[in-house]
Motif scaffolding. Structure first.
Motif: not given
Lengths: 518, 370, 1002
Positions: C756-777
């Motif tokens: 089976y070789g070796e496991a490659a768990p899920v990879s998180i490639v990028a997180v695109k987080a804009p500025l979070i508007p308090v009170g907005g969505s």
């Protein structure tokens, strides 16, 4: 033999005179000279050891995950080995350093002016240090064909009460400028001043830049297993092999303080209400007088602690054994009859009791009581004394028997001298030379037995020579080419007992003829 | 050699005291094993682990037992284990009851790792365990003793004869050195040097078991050429331990042989023989060796008897599955029957050797008053 | 400038995709049958000799995983040798929470009321148990209370101690902060372990369901906080600090620490003891081996106070996707592992806390015994039980320790099972050394006195199990990366009416009737219905060959089953081998009937699990495929008939006869003799082979040819171990500590090499987080890649207090996984604040989770609208700006120049090194990626502090700038600058995240 002494002379003077006479006599024989020289060396070393080592050294030795041990290189050879031409990189410690630069940085480019290496290594890719920044530089010369184990940075923070350390954050960034011009960022750290930690080389930080600079087809995983060779080495065959890169290295340490207004921090440093002293340690493969073991513990200190233990235990056990043997031997020899019979049978029993299994058993059950340290050692030595006075008793009994049958003792008894007067004035002085010889002979016995017990796994908690040897034996898979771990304690054990064996032989030859002729 | 009634009575009395001593020693060992409660601690731990594993199996998902039922079954199982290991009886009853059995060696090994060390499995009688371990200790230590006796006995008088010469001085320093350094440290060095570093000897000696049994099998089946080839393996797995023990023991033997010989050389009739102009060789052979044979013999017998117990630490360092390692493993495992059997055998052999010597003394040398 | 701004903010440096490497399905290496090598030499290598042996090549790999940390670290740093790891053990510090004083007070009192009555702080009252019958309350106290109020009845008062600090739950909880896990991980385990804050952690697949709960309790090393809190608690409880040591009622408080000496727990225990000393407690360390330690801790009543803390160590079983075991074993009293150990006459720990009226053990019982109707209810019970256990802190958790297997680089075709690592049986089916036809395997022991090969109660240690699993094939085994049961040499279908319903058992289903001693129809025994039915297709077994050439027939499947059932249910046999019955009877009790149909074996069981594959795994109680019928009959004969050998350790010990092992020459010879000399007769065992309709599964002459083949095999190999797996056992010597496995290349063998070789768990490639508007969505895009269908969960947490503000899972969308933050969530956040965004991703095929902590920054909602307008009208501002401030533009241009050129360079640099690294990547090992995951978590954590300072610095600078500029006519200019700075800040965050992600080789 000693003529009849007048009662007036004070016994201490008598003792000193006869001791002096004995010493002169011993010096006549070269075996005796050797013995005395070694004994003198042992005594000096014990005094040095008691003077320098801290009181809680045994518990310090057991806590191997605490400084100072984790600040030492591991499995490092003794330092003097370098002068014999053996390839072992040196360990250099640069302590209470003064920063070369210290300035407040607000604009991105400023860092380039005070630490050009920073830009060279990282360009703009990394967040430039910000706030009150200090730069330290130290040089290290890798002069032998060997690698360096680690570059360790230790911090010690001192501050007056009004400084709230938990609000000031310190970012650590370490750069290594190599002889081939490559500048590597080898480690980083970030913590508040109240929770400061040492910083070590971190392969994750530089592997990618290294692979890119040397165009290696090596995966990050393979880099992880050779990282400490890579930092101070040049890659061959596309990164499969490395050879040490000799020459002048420069470690640049960039500390940036943030969290409160940098100007405020600068003022604190200026007026001394906040002091961070920095120590940079380049850990080579050589350290200290006798190198280090697999946990980084300085073997010289461990062996040094062994000297006083060997001497004190050796003498105490020997003295106790000889005294008990002498008294019981004389009593059974002089009084004879039923008393003699009982003592002789007791001797027969204790001579034949298997001492080592008994010691192992008691050693193991001691560990369940948690008496590690001197109490455990005392119990083991007590048992050795209880079961080893038999030999002395047998000899002293036979000597007492023959002295008892002498005319002048018969005569003294005839004129009604009390038994204690006869024993102490006539019999015991005759036995002194023999007891001296036996005493000297049996001094090493106790420490050899203790060493044997340690090798068998009984841990009484004190770092004796036997304990150091036992640790080497337990890690024999790696200890086989660490001669500085195995030889010194073993040689000292041998030297220690050889000294007393040599002295014993000399005393025997001095005492021998007179006794025999009787 | 007058064997009058008086000396007979003395010998008988001496024999009686020796057996009493043996009995006292056995009693002492039993008390030590029991009083420290060491063996009970080990057995308790084993029982606890087995009960825990059993309760785990019982509380597997889908198990139909109610908690009360399960507790009852666990309790029963624990009682059964306690009676198997004999923990229901207080320690003194348990260990004392072993002593009469020890005298006839009707004892069984109670711990698996003790049997494992010898390459055997339980059930194993203590006598058989000793019968297996003894030849291995003999192969190593006693052989070394015999080797050093062979060297020391003829050399002794020769050195005594040349008292004060360089040979004499070097023998004394050699004896002082070997007496000083513990045997097991020399063993440690030899394992590191020859085993790991140079690789001309094994780094652990436990496989000797296989080679000895193959050697004895081929001997029994009278396949001599086969036995010879296997002998090469047996030697490869034993020459270092034998040499190490010989090196360590020879010094002491040479020193005592020399001391005994010196006393004899200075006797008058030897002076006379030499004065008569007999050649050195005949003087040494006819007079000195024959006379010193007695004390040397005592030294040899006591040495051999002493070596039966094996060098506990040296055998542990070599991982040599002899009496010494068996002694250590059975103590560490708290296996009282095996320890008692070992103490009994080693002390019996030693006391018998002393008893024979004392009889010889009484017969050979009337001068010695008991 | 505006366009640049837009490019910068939107351009998120999406890195090149990292293709998932793991092959989910086994990839056969060559078409040839049997394993990848012809011969395996398997021999003993003592631990001390492992390093020189593997360096010299005398062994190619060492399959015993417990080598010391520093040896593993050195071998990992040796070119040509790698270390394969898998979490295989757990270490924690067990605390003794026993009370020192137990009294009864009249009336039914709550904890506070009792404390009031006794005039002590409620902290001192550990537990109150109302006794309605006597109208009294039993009160357990952590400190001696005297004088007692009138009417108080004293049940127990300890003479050893006046106060037990570990009896106070709040104090035990603080000890979690005293344990410096990072230093111990680095200095003691040398990195070969995962830090765990409770019994579930990144090494358990079930952790994916609890990660958000456990994230609330990330106990960093915070000695100051713990010292402050513990000092307060001790003072409140009435203890006083005399000469730097805690005393209570004048007596010094002693803590006895039992520290195991055999492994890293020695240094770990000493480190913890030192922390307690620094807290002011007098610690008596007792460093002990197995025997004394176990009998003191588990063999004495906790209220005797012979121990206060003990360095516990546990082995981990095989990977289990849905594992209630950790909660049941460590947090509850199901398996009696809470102090008092379920001993009726000891004091036993009783839970203090409850959620909705139930305590940790109630929830553990629901999860362990499947008293649930669906998966959600099961998960809910597990989560509540785990949280209660964390708060009660009877155990301070430390690490999932890794087993470490040194392997030479030339060894290929391995399967790194996430649970069993190199010990997984897939390994011997696929391993080979490049260019060589054999392989040399080292193990700590090949034989010990308790290493026994017998299929009744043998195989009790790894030294027998590891080699044996290479000689026989399984019906069902666990997938190395998901822990889900899968068919190994069979395929199965599951039909269930559980948890309450029942299926009808067909009339021609059969079962072994032990009284009659014959196969009968199940309906005659009243076995008419069962909860579930599993159909195994046995065609890969039937018709294939045993190692000695005999054909596998139904006799080998049903005949052996009858023998094992007879051993469990036959009254006489039960008296002989009690241990076998105790263990197997209750499992056989759940099997209702079996039914052979063509090549299928139908098994009817009273067992239900919400995961059907687990029902099939349970049904393997009725499938017996490791040995041919004659060898099981041989064991039956010497065990139950001639009684010359014991089949279990307890009988061997009790009766004093050897424990049967089919590989020991003496035992094998005994069985073969009984066969060849006719004592084991066909007629005696015919009954096990005769179906209810009278058909015999094996004829007399088949039996004769089986006996001939058996004695032939014994003559050739000296053992009586014949099986059906990829290797034949052809040599076994207990004295030489060596065994040899040779490849079984029979054409009827169904499989070639498996790797089976070796496991490659899920990879998180990028997180695109804009500025979070308090009170907005707003939405956060997470780009996670891996094998199989991927699940992403998130959690927003305050970095300082670790308080969880919001949590949930991301929905799959075209551009990645979208985390929606609606208005009601963002209103909970403070403006201008920085929060931790914890992202947990796992896949159906590789269940080990990957954890990433990103940073998000909040700004007031109205500011974001303004930014949106700015975005639209920024071009007109351009010209006006240029006119107003020439050097500002030059500086911006300069900054822009440096940035863009640098970005261009770094993009190209990133991409080509990346593509190059990609080829080189070949097969990044599972644990390195998993380690990278945690490492990235940690380094992102470091980045977090770095960026946090940057942001706090910039934020403060921004705050001052905004005040000075004020809302005057230059609003446009300041908003432009503001937008630029925010853009730059955002860019820097993205750059930093990208830089970090890239450097960490996602």
């Amino acid at each position: 033999m000693s003529s009849r002494r007048s009662v007036k002379e004070n016994p201490l003077v008598v003792f000193l005179k006869s001791a002096g006479g004995l010493l002169r006599e011993i010096m006549k024989y070269n075996m005796g000279r050797v013995g005395l020289v070694i004994l003198a060396f042992m005594i000096i070393m014990s005094i040095y050891s008691i003077a320098t080592l801290p009181g809680d050294f045994p518990s310090k030795w057991r806590h191997a995950t605490e400084p100072p041990w984790i600040y030492n290189p591991k499995m490092a050879k003794p330092e003097w080995v370098r002068s014999l031409g053996i390839d072992a990189s040196k360990t250099s410690i640069y302590s209470n350093l003064r920063p070369q630069e210290s300035r407040i940085i607000l604009v991105l480019e400023d860092i380039g002016r005070i630490a050009p290496e920073y830009v060279k290594a990282l360009g703009m890719k990394k967040l430039s240090p910000f706030g009150y920044v200090e730069v330290y530089r130290v040089n290290y010369n890798l002069d032998v064909n060997d690698y360096v184990q680690d570059v360790l940075i230790i911090f010690e923070v001192k501050a007056s009460e009004n400084v709230n350390l938990s609000r000031i954050k310190m970012n650590v960034l370490t750069l290594l400028t190599r002889p081939d011009g490559l500048v590597l960022e080898i480690s980083e750290g970030a913590f508040t001043l109240d929770k400061v930690r040492p910083v070590k080389i971190d392969h994750g930080v530089f592997s990618l830049q290294y692979i890119d600079y040397f165009k290696l087809n090596v995966t990050l995983e393979e880099m992880k297993s050779v990282y400490y060779i890579a930092v101070f080495g040049e890659p061959r065959a596309g990164g499969r092999e490395f050879t040490p890169l000799l020459g002048e290295y420069q470690v640049t340490l960039i500390l940036s303080y943030i969290g409160i207004d940098p100007r405020e921090i600068a003022r604190m440093f200026g007026e001394g209400s906040l002091k961070v002293n920095v120590e940079i340690r380049v850990l080579g493969n050589s350290c200290g007088l006798l190198g280090t073991d697999n946990l980084g513990r300085d073997l010289f200190l461990g062996v040094l602690f062994g000297f006083p233990v060997a001497l004190t235990i050796g003498f105490l056990v020997a003295l106790a054994t000889v005294m008990i043997g002498l008294v019981l031997g004389v009593v059974s020899g002089y009084f004879g009859g039923r008393v003699d019979e009982v003592i002789q049978r007791l001797v027969d029993v204790i001579v034949n009791v298997p001492l080592l299994p008994l010691l192992i058993l008691v050693g193991v059950s001691i560990q369940t009581r948690g008496w590690a340290g001197w109490p455990a050692m005392a119990i083991l030595m007590l048992i050795i004394v209880i079961f080893s006075w038999g030999g002395v008793a047998i000899v002293t009994r036979s000597m007492a028997l023959s002295i008892k049958s002498e005319q002048y003792v018969e005569a003294a008894k005839a004129i009604g001298a009390s038994t204690s007067r006869i024993v102490f004035r006539h019999i015991i002085p005759q036995l002194i030379p023999y007891t001296m010889a036996v005493l000297v002979f049996s001094v090493p016995g106790a420490i050899i037995a203790e060493a044997g017990l340690s090798v068998l796994g009984i841990d009484h908690g004190l770092p004796t020579w036997g304990r150091v040897l036992a640790d080497a034996q337990a890690n024999r898979g790696i200890a086989y080419n660490m001669w500085w771990w195995i030889l010194p304690p073993g040689l000292l054990l041998g030297l220690f007992s050889f000294a007393f064996v040599a002295l014993g032989f000399t005393l025997e030859t001095i005492v021998e003829p007179r006794l025999r002729r009787r | 050699m007058p064997l009058d009634r008086r000396s007979l009575r003395v010998i008988a009395f001496r024999g009686l005291t020796l057996t009493i001593i043996l009995f006292i020693i056995l009693l002492l060992t039993a008390v030590i094993m029991g009083a420290t409660g060491y063996d009970t601690i080990i057995l308790n731990a084993i029982i606890h682990e087995e009960v825990r594993a059993y309760r785990e199996e019982l509380s597997r998902p889908g198990s139909p037992h109610t908690p009360e039922e399960r507790e009852k079954m666990v309790k029963e199982y624990r009682e059964q284990l306690i009676s198997i290991y004999g923990l229901d009886k207080p320690w003194y009853l348990r260990t004392m009851s072993l002593i009469p059995k020890t005298l006839i060696l009707d004892l069984h090994v109670t711990h698996d790792e003790v049997a494992g060390v010898l390459g055997l499995r339980r059930p194993l009688k203590a006598g058989d365990a000793i019968a297996v371990a003894l030849p291995r200790t003999i192969l190593m230590i006693t052989l070394a003793y015999v080797l050093s006796a062979i060297i020391a006995i003829p050399l002794g008088p020769y050195i005594a004869y040349k008292r004060g010469s360089i040979l004499d001085k070097s023998v004394i320093t050699y004896a002082a050195i070997t007496n000083a350094f513990p045997v097991w440290w020399i063993a440690m060095l030899s394992v590191f040097l020859f085993g790991f570093y140079l690789g001309i000897a094994p780094s652990s000696y436990r496989p000797i078991i296989a080679h000895i049994s193959r050697f004895s099998d081929s001997l029994l089946s009278l396949d001599i050429p086969g036995a010879l080839t296997v002998l090469r393996d047996v030697l490869y797995f034993s020459y270092i331990p034998i040499l190490v023990v010989t090196f360590a023991v020879l010094g002491g033997w040479l020193y005592s042989a020399r001391a005994v010989a010196i006393r004899v050389v200075s006797e008058d009739y030897v002076m006379a023989a030499r004065a008569k102009g007999l050649s050195e060789g005949t003087v040494v052979r006819k007079y000195i060796i024959r006379v010193i044979a007695g004390p040397i013999l005592t030294f040899v017998i006591l040495g051999l008897a002493g070596s039966i117990g094996g060098f506990i630490i040296t055998e542990t360092v070599f991982d040599w599955p002899g009496m010494g390692l068996l002694y250590y493993v059975s103590i560490a495992a708290g296996d009282s029957p095996m320890v008692l059997a070992l103490v009994y055998v080693t002390t019996l052999v030693y006391l018998v050797a002393r008893f024979i010597l004392e009889i010889l003394y009484v017969i050979l040398d009337p001068r010695v008053k008991l | 400038m505006g366009s640049l701004l837009r490019i910068l903010t939107t351009l998120s440096l999406i890195l090149l995709l990292v293709l998932p490497i793991a092959a989910a399905l086994p990839a056969p290496v060559e078409a040839q049958k049997g394993p990848a090598v012809d011969r395996v030499e398997w021999f003993r290598v003592p631990i001390a000799d492992v390093e020189p042996a593997i360096k010299a090549g005398t062994i190619d790999l060492y399959i015993f995983g417990r080598i010391p940390g520093d040896m593993a670290a050195r071998l990992a740093a040796t070119p040509g040798i790698k270390i394969v790891t898998a979490a295989a053990g757990l270490t924690d510090l067990g605390l003794n929470p026993a009370p020192v004083h137990i009294i009864k007070l009249p009336g039914t009192l709550t904890k506070e009321a009792a404390a009031l009555a006794l005039g002590v702080n409620p902290l001192l009252v550990r537990y109150v148990k109302p006794l309605p019958a006597e109208r009294k309350t039993e009160i357990e106290l952590c400190g001696i209370v005297d004088p007692l109020p009138k009417g108080a009845e004293e049940i127990f008062k300890s003479d050893k101690a006046t106060f037990n600090p570990f009896c106070i739950r709040e104090l035990r909880f603080e000890l979690n902060y005293v344990f410096d896990r990072e230093t111990i991980l680095r200095e003691v385990y040398r990195g070969f372990a995962n830090i765990k804050y409770t019994f579930y952690g990144p090494d358990d697949p079930t952790y994916t369901e609890l990660a958000d709960l456990i994230a609330k309790y990330a106990f960093g090393y915070d000695f100051e906080r713990a010292k402050r809190r513990i000092t307060d608690i001790m003072m409140a409880a009435g203890a006083d600090l005399v000469g730097g040591k805690w005393h209570y009622k004048g007596k010094r408080i002693d803590i006895i620490g039992i520290i195991r000496v055999e492994d890293e727990r020695l240094l770990l225990g000493r480190a913890f003891a030192l922390e307690l000393v620094k807290l002011g407690f007098n610690v008596i360390p007792s460093e002990l081996a197995f025997g004394p330690a176990i009998s003191i801790v588990y063999g004495t009543n906790p209220i005797d106070f012979q121990w206060h803390f003990y360095t516990e160590g546990w082995g981990k079983g095989v990977l289990d996707r849905w594992d209630p075991g950790n909660l049941a074993q460590f947090g509850a009293d199901i398996l009696a592992y809470l102090p008092g150990w379920g001993e009726p006459e000891y004091w036993n720990y009783k839970h203090e806390l409850t959620i909705d009226g139930k305590n940790a053990s109630d929830y553990a019982r629901k999860a362990w015994y499947m008293e649930v109707k669906d998966k959600e209810e099961w998960l809910d019970a597990l989560r509540k039980g785990t949280e209660l256990a964390i708060l009660e802190s009877v155990r301070i958790w430390g690490f999932a320790t890794h087993d470490k297997w040194p392997v030479r680089a030339e060894v290929k075709g391995l399967t790194v099972d996430l649970g069993a690592g190199l010990r997984s049986p897939y390994n011997c089916r696929g391993w080979f050394v490049e260019g060589k036809k054999d392989i040399k395997v080292g193990h700590l022991w090949v034989w010990t006195a308790t290493t026994v090969w017998n299929t009744y109660r043998g195989f009790r240690d790894v030294y027998s199990v590891d080699p044996a699993r290479c000689t026989y094939d399984f019906v069902v085994w666990r997938h190395p990366f998901t822990g889900m049961p899968i068919g190994f040499r069979t395929t199965f279908t599951v039909e269930t009416a559980g948890p309450e319903g029942k299926l009808k058992v067909p009339d021609d289903a059969i079962w072994w009737d032990a009284e009659k001693g014959a196969w009968v129809y199940a309906k005659d025994l009243g076995r008419a219905e069962a909860t579930s039915k599993v159909v195994f297709d046995m065609s890969k077994f039937l018709g294939a060959k045993w190692h000695n050439g005999q054909t596998i027939t139904w006799a080998d499947l049903l005949g052996t089953l009858a023998l094992y059932l007879d051993a469990a249910y036959n009254a006489e046999k039960a008296k002989i081998e009690g241990e076998y019955v105790r263990v197997y009877k209750e499992n056989f009790d759940t099997v209702v009937a079996v039914r052979p149909v063509g090549n299928n074996l139908e098994v009817y069981v009273n067992f239900w699990h919400f995961e059907p594959a687990y029902i099939a795994d349970w049904a393997t109680w009725a499938t017996t495929t490791s040995l041919p019928f004659e060898l099981v009959a041989g064991q039956d004969y010497v065990g139950y008939v001639s009684k010359e050998r014991a089949l279990s350790l307890t009988r061997a010990g009790a009766v004093g006869i050897p424990w049967l092992s089919l590989v020991i020459k003496a035992d094998a010879e005994l069985i073969v003799k009984h066969f060849t000399e006719g004592r084991i007769k066909y007629d005696d065992y015919k009954k096990f082979l005769t179906m209810p309709d009278g058909k015999a599964l094996m004829t007399a002459d088949e039996w004769a040819s089986r006996v001939r083949a058996l004695s032939g095999w014994f003559a050739k190999t000296g053992t009586a171990w014949i099986s059906n797996g990829p290797y034949m056992l052809t040599y076994y010597s207990s004295e030489e500590q060596k065994l040899i496995l040779e490849a079984f290349r029979d054409p009827t063998y169904p499989f070639g090499p498996i790797a089976y070789g070796e496991a490659a768990p899920v990879s998180i490639v990028a997180v695109k987080a804009p500025l979070i508007p308090v009170g907005g969505s707003t939405e956060i895009i997470v780009d996670a890649r891996g094998v199989g269908d991927i699940f992403v969960k998130y959690l927003i947490r305050d970095p300082v207090t670790k308080a969880v503000v919001a949590s949930g899972s991301a929905e799959r969308a075209r551009e990645g996984f979208v985390i929606k933050l609606p208005v009601d969530v963002t209103t909970l956040l403070l403006p201008y604040a920085v929060y931790e965004l914890l992202i947990i991703a796992y896949s159906s095929d590789v269940t080990l989770p990957t954890e990433v902590i990103a940073r998000i920054q909040t700004v007031p909602a109205e500011l974001v609208e303004k930014l949106a307008d700015v975005g639209k009208s920024v071009e007109e501002l351009d010209e006006r700006l240029r006119a107003i401030n020439e050097d500002l533009l030059k500086r911006i241009a300069e900054v822009r120049g440096a940035l863009s050129e640098d970005i261009a360079k770094s993009v190209t640099l990133l991409s080509d090194t990346f593509t190059k690294a990609l080829e080189g990547l070949g097969k990044a090992t599972g644990d390195s990626i998993r380690a990278l995951g945690t490492e990235m978590g940690r380094s992102l954590g470091d980045l977090r502090t770095a960026t946090e300072d940057r942001i706090s610095g910039v934020e403060r600078k921004l705050a001052t700038d905004i005040q000075t500029v004020g809302a005057t006519a230059e609003a446009a200019q300041s908003t432009a600058r503001w937008a630029l700075i925010v853009g730059v800040v955002n860019l820097i965050i993205l750059l930093a995240i990208a830089g970090m992600l890239f450097m960490r080789r996602i």
